[in-house]
Scaffold this motif. Sequence first.
Motif, PDB file in Angstrom:
ATOM      1  N   SER A  31       0.836  -1.200   0.000  1.00 43.19           N
ATOM      2  CA  SER A  31       0.000   0.000   0.000  1.00 43.19           C
ATOM      3  C   SER A  31       0.871   1.250   0.000  1.00 43.19           C
ATOM      4  N   ILE A  32       0.542   2.191  -0.880  1.00 43.34           N
ATOM      5  CA  ILE A  32       1.325   3.419  -1.022  1.00 43.34           C
ATOM      6  C   ILE A  32       0.419   4.615  -0.780  1.00 43.34           C
ATOM      7  N   GLU A  33       0.927   5.585  -0.032  1.00 47.79           N
ATOM      8  CA  GLU A  33       0.161   6.781   0.285  1.00 47.79           C
ATOM      9  C   GLU A  33       0.252   7.802  -0.846  1.00 47.79           C
ATOM     10  N   LEU A  34      -0.891   8.415  -1.136  1.00 48.07           N
ATOM     11  CA  LEU A  34      -0.923   9.542  -2.059  1.00 48.07           C
ATOM     12  C   LEU A  34      -0.963  10.812  -1.213  1.00 48.07           C
ATOM     13  N   LYS A  35       0.125  11.572  -1.233  1.00 49.54           N
ATOM     14  CA  LYS A  35       0.241  12.755  -0.388  1.00 49.54           C
ATOM     15  C   LYS A  35       0.218  14.028  -1.230  1.00 49.54           C
ATOM     16  N   VAL A  36      -0.266  15.118  -0.609  1.00 53.21           N
ATOM     17  CA  VAL A  36      -0.262  16.424  -1.264  1.00 53.21           C
ATOM     18  C   VAL A  36       1.182  16.920  -1.329  1.00 53.21           C
ATOM     19  N   PRO A  37       1.709  17.172  -2.526  1.00 52.69           N
ATOM     20  CA  PRO A  37       3.094  17.653  -2.631  1.00 52.69           C
ATOM     21  C   PRO A  37       3.175  19.157  -2.373  1.00 52.69           C
ATOM     22  N   ALA A  38       4.390  19.653  -2.204  1.00 53.45           N
ATOM     23  CA  ALA A  38       4.603  21.100  -2.118  1.00 53.45           C
ATOM     24  C   ALA A  38       4.278  21.707  -3.476  1.00 53.45           C
ATOM     25  N   VAL A  39       3.412  22.705  -3.496  1.00 56.38           N
ATOM     26  CA  VAL A  39       2.948  23.283  -4.764  1.00 56.38           C
ATOM     27  C   VAL A  39       3.366  24.730  -4.938  1.00 56.38           C
ATOM     28  N   GLY A  40       4.192  25.236  -4.061  1.00 57.96           N
ATOM     29  CA  GLY A  40       4.637  26.604  -4.216  1.00 57.96           C
ATOM     30  C   GLY A  40       5.004  27.222  -2.882  1.00 57.96           C
ATOM     31  N   GLU A  41       5.819  28.248  -2.968  1.00 60.94           N
ATOM     32  CA  GLU A  41       6.253  28.942  -1.762  1.00 60.94           C
ATOM     33  C   GLU A  41       5.067  29.567  -1.047  1.00 60.94           C
ATOM     34  N   SER A  42       5.013  29.421   0.256  1.00 59.37           N
ATOM     35  CA  SER A  42       4.000  30.005   1.151  1.00 59.37           C
ATOM     36  C   SER A  42       2.624  29.355   1.016  1.00 59.37           C
ATOM     37  N   THR A  85     -10.516  20.397   1.538  1.00 61.15           N
ATOM     38  CA  THR A  85      -9.170  20.946   1.626  1.00 61.15           C
ATOM     39  C   THR A  85      -8.234  19.929   2.268  1.00 61.15           C
ATOM     40  N   ALA A  86      -6.954  20.087   1.934  1.00 62.23           N
ATOM     41  CA  ALA A  86      -5.921  19.207   2.492  1.00 62.23           C
ATOM     42  C   ALA A  86      -4.629  19.989   2.625  1.00 62.23           C
ATOM     43  N   SER A  87      -3.862  19.669   3.638  1.00 59.66           N
ATOM     44  CA  SER A  87      -2.588  20.340   3.876  1.00 59.66           C
ATOM     45  C   SER A  87      -1.475  19.673   3.071  1.00 59.66           C
ATOM     46  N   VAL A  88      -0.430  20.441   2.806  1.00 58.39           N
ATOM     47  CA  VAL A  88       0.739  19.881   2.125  1.00 58.39           C
ATOM     48  C   VAL A  88       1.315  18.750   2.976  1.00 58.39           C
ATOM     49  N   GLY A  89       1.531  17.599   2.376  1.00 59.17           N
ATOM     50  CA  GLY A  89       2.030  16.434   3.088  1.00 59.17           C
ATOM     51  C   GLY A  89       0.943  15.509   3.602  1.00 59.17           C
ATOM     52  N   ASP A 127       5.642  29.029  -9.621  1.00 61.94           N
ATOM     53  CA  ASP A 127       6.728  30.006  -9.681  1.00 61.94           C
ATOM     54  C   ASP A 127       6.676  30.849 -10.953  1.00 61.94           C
ATOM     55  N   GLU A 128       5.909  30.398 -11.960  1.00 64.38           N
ATOM     56  CA  GLU A 128       5.757  31.191 -13.183  1.00 64.38           C
ATOM     57  C   GLU A 128       4.771  32.341 -13.002  1.00 64.38           C
ATOM     58  N   VAL A 132      -5.279  12.893  -9.736  1.00 64.21           N
ATOM     59  CA  VAL A 132      -6.154  13.890  -9.125  1.00 64.21           C
ATOM     60  C   VAL A 132      -5.570  15.279  -9.374  1.00 64.21           C
ATOM     61  N   THR A 133      -6.457  16.285  -9.487  1.00 64.06           N
ATOM     62  CA  THR A 133      -6.013  17.666  -9.620  1.00 64.06           C
ATOM     63  C   THR A 133      -6.088  18.347  -8.258  1.00 64.06           C
ATOM     64  N   LEU A 134      -5.132  19.207  -8.003  1.00 65.00           N
ATOM     65  CA  LEU A 134      -5.049  19.946  -6.746  1.00 65.00           C
ATOM     66  C   LEU A 134      -5.040  21.434  -7.076  1.00 65.00           C
ATOM     67  N   GLU A 135      -5.943  22.175  -6.463  1.00 68.44           N
ATOM     68  CA  GLU A 135      -6.077  23.595  -6.758  1.00 68.44           C
ATOM     69  C   GLU A 135      -5.569  24.424  -5.585  1.00 68.44           C
ATOM     70  N   SER A 136      -4.653  25.344  -5.888  1.00 69.49           N
ATOM     71  CA  SER A 136      -4.161  26.266  -4.875  1.00 69.49           C
ATOM     72  C   SER A 136      -4.547  27.675  -5.282  1.00 69.49           C
ATOM     73  N   GLU A 137      -4.182  28.646  -4.465  1.00 70.08           N
ATOM     74  CA  GLU A 137      -4.537  30.028  -4.763  1.00 70.08           C
ATOM     75  C   GLU A 137      -3.698  30.600  -5.896  1.00 70.08           C
ATOM     76  N   LYS A 138      -2.672  29.857  -6.328  1.00 72.71           N
ATOM     77  CA  LYS A 138      -1.808  30.372  -7.382  1.00 72.71           C
ATOM     78  C   LYS A 138      -1.849  29.554  -8.659  1.00 72.71           C
ATOM     79  N   ALA A 139      -2.140  28.269  -8.548  1.00 73.46           N
ATOM     80  CA  ALA A 139      -2.131  27.434  -9.755  1.00 73.46           C
ATOM     81  C   ALA A 139      -2.834  26.119  -9.473  1.00 73.46           C
TER      82      ALA A 139
END
Length: 402
Positions: free
Chosen positions: A2-13, A66-70, A311-312, A37-44
Amino acid sequence: MSIELKVPAVGESISEVEIGEWLKPEGATVGKDENVVTLESEKATVELPSPVTGKITKILKQKGETASVGEVIGYLDEVAAGPAKAPEAKPAPAKESTGNGHQKSAERETKPFVMPAAQREMAAQHLKPEEVKGTGPGGRVLKEDVQWAAGQPKPEPQKPSAPQPAPAGGREEEVVPMTPLRRAVAKHLVEAQQNAALLTTFNEVDMSAVMLLRKEYQETFQAKYGIKLGFMSFFVKASIDALKLVPQVNAEIRGNNIVYRNYFDVGVAIGGGKGLVVPIIRSAERLSFAEIELAIAEFGKRAKDNKLKPDELQGGTFTISNGGVYGSLLSTPIVNPPQSGILGLHAIQERPIALQGQVVIRPMMYIALTYDHRIVDGREAVTFLKRIKEIVEAPTRMLLEV
């Protein structure tokens, strides 16, 4: 395994994301690096790929949550990639006999339209569309239909004292949560209005020279670089020249200081799949016309597919917004903090103007500069727009640097 699907770091702050569409449901098999899965942040918006070939066994976070990074949002079991299977022959579609002895293909059943609120309720109740009977107009599946199909009690219909006429046409309302990107844009724009002394000044540009130049060299330019020569590269080049002349527009207020830059990171406002985004052309002063056009085209393509990287979209010293592509004749763009200026471009229209004592028809464009009056004075704003006008009306100035 079994492997966990975790929220990756998607940008500074960025510490939290909103779950978008699950591209693969529970029980589905996914290949390595295939997006699940798609993950939506305030920047991208980003997509989470599967680290291995496997089968999704559990989804912990549904769309809109909502989900936290990690944080773990799902699990998959790793499976060995087996040999490719030969395609199986599909049986011919069933035919039915008509009254006159002819045969015709069986018609597919038209799937009912499922309202977005009903889709979310289906996911929460683990129901399929075929398990729910729609009661909305045209057989649409409503949220209440899903709740009834899940076993929740159906409310008793009210008995009015007098029959009420049914309203003509649909009068439904749907409440849809704002995406993180839209919330961030809304917050950003309100802060810009509240924290800066914004003022807009206008001018107009005769586009004849640029249009003639594009027509003369378009074929050669496109054959060499594989992209059309647009108007935006001219305005990016002209803006850099004007920013060098009026450096306050390329500066920002930082506390009690003014920060002047000797580089030009130009943001270009683009309508994306989730709303307006402003990707940054870094060190635009070092780029050629072709490199600017290629960068804008690439940003536009990935913005529609929600593929821009966080970052773009960060940084930038100045912004250009082209409302003319949507038909806007005149507008007052809002500065993108902490920047001090934004150039608004508008639709090109043939208008009569006075030229050397004669009334002539010319393709004219209104341009607008919104600026932070705390750092940019009116004289400097007018000088900036006048320089844009001079360069675009005589584009050879950009080559001679005069």
